[in-house]
Scaffold this active site. Structure first.
Site, PDB file in Angstrom:
ATOM      1  N   THR A   1      -1.131  17.064  -1.137  1.00  8.06           N
ATOM      2  CA  THR A   1      -1.343  17.998  -0.041  1.00  8.06           C
ATOM      3  C   THR A   1      -0.073  18.830   0.150  1.00  8.06           C
ATOM      4  O   THR A   1       0.976  18.539  -0.442  1.00  8.06           O
ATOM      5  CB  THR A   1      -1.642  17.263   1.271  1.00  8.06           C
ATOM      6  OG1 THR A   1      -0.441  16.688   1.788  1.00  8.06           O
ATOM      7  CG2 THR A   1      -2.675  16.160   1.065  1.00  8.06           C
TER       8      THR A   1
ATOM      9  N   TYR B   1       1.729  18.915   2.847  1.00  9.72           N
ATOM     10  CA  TYR B   1       2.722  18.042   3.483  1.00  9.72           C
ATOM     11  C   TYR B   1       3.332  17.064   2.477  1.00  9.72           C
ATOM     12  O   TYR B   1       4.524  16.766   2.543  1.00  9.72           O
ATOM     13  CB  TYR B   1       2.084  17.260   4.638  1.00  9.72           C
ATOM     14  CG  TYR B   1       1.942  18.042   5.911  1.00  9.72           C
ATOM     15  CD1 TYR B   1       3.047  18.627   6.528  1.00  9.72           C
ATOM     16  CD2 TYR B   1       0.710  18.197   6.524  1.00  9.72           C
ATOM     17  CE1 TYR B   1       2.925  19.341   7.711  1.00  9.72           C
ATOM     18  CE2 TYR B   1       0.571  18.922   7.697  1.00  9.72           C
ATOM     19  CZ  TYR B   1       1.680  19.485   8.290  1.00  9.72           C
ATOM     20  OH  TYR B   1       1.549  20.195   9.454  1.00  9.72           O
TER      21      TYR B   1
ATOM     22  N   ASP C   1      -1.765  13.101  11.934  1.00 16.57           N
ATOM     23  CA  ASP C   1      -0.795  13.012  13.027  1.00 16.57           C
ATOM     24  C   ASP C   1      -0.600  11.541  13.382  1.00 16.57           C
ATOM     25  O   ASP C   1      -1.575  10.841  13.675  1.00 16.57           O
ATOM     26  CB  ASP C   1      -1.318  13.787  14.234  1.00 16.57           C
ATOM     27  CG  ASP C   1      -0.268  14.011  15.308  1.00 16.57           C
ATOM     28  OD1 ASP C   1       0.567  13.094  15.530  1.00 16.57           O
ATOM     29  OD2 ASP C   1      -0.261  15.076  15.939  1.00 16.57           O
TER      30      ASP C   1
ATOM     31  N   GLU D   1     -11.740  20.532   9.676  1.00 13.33           N
ATOM     32  CA  GLU D   1     -10.503  20.932  10.356  1.00 13.33           C
ATOM     33  C   GLU D   1     -10.845  21.526  11.721  1.00 13.33           C
ATOM     34  O   GLU D   1     -11.715  22.392  11.829  1.00 13.33           O
ATOM     35  CB  GLU D   1      -9.734  21.953   9.517  1.00 13.33           C
ATOM     36  CG  GLU D   1      -8.498  22.529  10.171  1.00 13.33           C
ATOM     37  CD  GLU D   1      -7.504  21.474  10.618  1.00 13.33           C
ATOM     38  OE1 GLU D   1      -7.053  21.542  11.781  1.00 13.33           O
ATOM     39  OE2 GLU D   1      -7.182  20.572   9.801  1.00 13.33           O
TER      40      GLU D   1
ATOM     41  N   LYS E   1       3.254   7.393  20.203  1.00 11.63           N
ATOM     42  CA  LYS E   1       3.304   6.762  21.517  1.00 11.63           C
ATOM     43  C   LYS E   1       2.094   5.872  21.740  1.00 11.63           C
ATOM     44  O   LYS E   1       0.974   6.222  21.393  1.00 11.63           O
ATOM     45  CB  LYS E   1       3.392   7.833  22.612  1.00 11.63           C
ATOM     46  CG  LYS E   1       4.687   8.646  22.560  1.00 11.63           C
ATOM     47  CD  LYS E   1       4.744   9.674  23.666  1.00 11.63           C
ATOM     48  CE  LYS E   1       6.056  10.463  23.590  1.00 11.63           C
ATOM     49  NZ  LYS E   1       6.136  11.508  24.638  1.00 11.63           N
TER      50      LYS E   1
ATOM     51  N   ASP F   1       3.396   9.735   4.943  1.00 12.09           N
ATOM     52  CA  ASP F   1       4.819   9.438   4.733  1.00 12.09           C
ATOM     53  C   ASP F   1       5.377   8.644   5.898  1.00 12.09           C
ATOM     54  O   ASP F   1       6.558   8.316   5.917  1.00 12.09           O
ATOM     55  CB  ASP F   1       5.616  10.744   4.580  1.00 12.09           C
ATOM     56  CG  ASP F   1       5.718  11.495   5.885  1.00 12.09           C
ATOM     57  OD1 ASP F   1       4.689  11.618   6.591  1.00 12.09           O
ATOM     58  OD2 ASP F   1       6.816  11.955   6.241  1.00 12.09           O
TER      59      ASP F   1
END
Length: 212
Positions: A191, A193, A118, A69, A122, A154
């Protein structure tokens, strides 16, 4: 993701070198010495607050795990989990995924987990996606033939991009789920998330790919 500044985080990380390994490049090719055994090594790139990697280490004592991390203010939560669990088969690295080839030698890592990375939607940020060709080259550089990437998200767009990226790179897809929580997959560890997004009704996508 907006991060809350924790000015004490660096000092706390430095105070626990038995859990957050300092100077990981010094252990390149010698991670067996760090863990004191010859078990397979699985890493999670972007381990966040550490729920997944901690629970995996609890469930699989026969495997060594490393959670990577970048952000100090995030990894301290993973550190708290590890201090409480005191698992001999789990270490953390406060490090940038772009440098994994500096920390691990070819064949050091048997599996890479990418969980809810992430999406960098873009086009100009495409190279930042952890399933971009440039990252696949890094993973290949630290894994043996047959090394695996396990990916969950997701984000449908990122998942579709990952499948295309794997295919173009020549990886073998061995598992694909377009709705993990409605599948017959066993042993899923969520997780933070994943819990959050699935509670909102989001579909969870999962894949496994193998270098060959």
């Amino acid at each position: 993701m907006r991060l809350r500044n924790k000015p004490w985080a660096r000092e706390k990380i430095a105070a626990h070198p038995q859990y957050v390994v300092p100077n990981p490049e010094e252990h390149k090719g010698r991670w067996d010495d760090v863990f004191g055994n010859h078990h397979p090594l699985y890493i999670e790139v972007g381990t966040g607050k550490g729920q997944f990697i901690t629970e995996m280490a609890k469930a699989h004592p026969e495997i060594n795990f490393i959670g990577i991390e970048l952000y100090e203010s995030v990894i301290v939560t993973a550190l708290d989990r590890l201090i409480e669990a005191d698992l001999p088969n789990l270490k953390l690295l406060n490090a940038d995924a772009k440098n994994v080839a500096d920390y691990f030698a070819k064949g050091d890592v048997d599996r890479v987990y990418l969980n809810f990375s992430d999406p960098w939607p873009k086009k100009r940020h495409e190279k930042r996606r952890l399933v971009h060709e440039s990252f696949l080259k890094l993973y290949e550089a630290i894994m043996p033939e047959g090394g695996e990437i396990h990916f969950k998200t997701d984000n449908q767009g990122l998942f579709e991009y990952s499948l295309k990226s794997y295919s173009e790179y020549g990886l073998l897809l061995t598992y694909v789920s377009l709705d993990l929580h409605s599948s017959d997959f066993e042993g899923n560890i969520m997780t933070e998330y994943e819990e959050k997004f699935s509670a909102k009704g989001h579909r969870i996508y999962r894949s496994e790919a193998k270098f060959r």
